[in-house]
Design an enzyme around this catalytic site. Sequence first.
Site, PDB file in Angstrom:
ATOM      1  N   CYS A 159      39.007  38.072  26.818  1.00  0.00           N
ATOM      2  CA  CYS A 159      38.686  36.642  26.845  1.00  0.00           C
ATOM      3  C   CYS A 159      37.284  36.417  26.261  1.00  0.00           C
ATOM      4  O   CYS A 159      37.069  36.683  25.093  1.00  0.00           O
ATOM      5  CB  CYS A 159      38.844  36.084  28.247  1.00  0.00           C
ATOM      6  N   HIS A 182      44.380  37.239  28.790  1.00  0.00           N
ATOM      7  CA  HIS A 182      44.062  38.062  29.956  1.00  0.00           C
ATOM      8  C   HIS A 182      45.211  39.040  30.219  1.00  0.00           C
ATOM      9  O   HIS A 182      46.220  38.658  30.819  1.00  0.00           O
ATOM     10  CB  HIS A 182      43.876  37.184  31.196  1.00  0.00           C
ATOM     11  N   GLU A 186      45.340  41.407  32.375  1.00  0.00           N
ATOM     12  CA  GLU A 186      45.458  41.641  33.820  1.00  0.00           C
ATOM     13  C   GLU A 186      46.182  40.495  34.530  1.00  0.00           C
ATOM     14  O   GLU A 186      46.546  40.619  35.695  1.00  0.00           O
ATOM     15  CB  GLU A 186      44.072  41.872  34.430  1.00  0.00           C
TER      16      GLU A 186
END
Length: 212
Positions: A84, A194, A196
């Site tokens: 990001c 992202h 994750e």
Amino acid sequence: MTRMVGIIDFNAGNITSLERALEYLNIPYVTSKNPDELAKANCDRFMFPGDGDDAYAMRELKKSGFDVFVREQVADGKLLFGICVGSQIIFEHSEEGNTECLGLVKGSIRHFYSINPELKNQNMKVPHMGWNNLSFENGDCPILKGIKNDFDVYFVHSYVICPSDPSVVKASADYGIKVPAVIQSGNIFATQFHPEKSGEMGIQILKNFCEI
């Protein structure tokens, strides 16, 4: 083989979710706000996550000394993964706050509406927030090993990576314009989205990076 990962904490948020993902994968890591601590941890790769804005991120990096540390580690051949905001400030300059960034990869960061003002009239809301699918390009990339083309990932951003060399873009998304989403330039990797927060395939991307 899994190696030691250093997570660079420059007060830009998004640390906890990344730590949980690495714990799920049983990957050893060290998180620190102190470059000296990460240097002593003998990490051979680093993750550079962040939410927020580029100007704030660069101020924090300079304050902590991480700006110098990151440049030194990359020059020494260590692997770097920007996520990001971490994917943006590896470039040379950002329109956000007219900010000089790390300059590890040639290119700039521009606002969606700066790239294409017509997006305002096309009901394309900024920030680009939510799930969007990726299209692979420019050959293989180690962090995309085993990943299916056209899979969905989670984005939250108002500014767009604009590399000088388009061949470093390994996957992109469509949001009224082409949005570079996965970057590889030598030992530097980055995702505008992202991983994750992007489900099973996102976790696989993190695993791939840790096993390079």
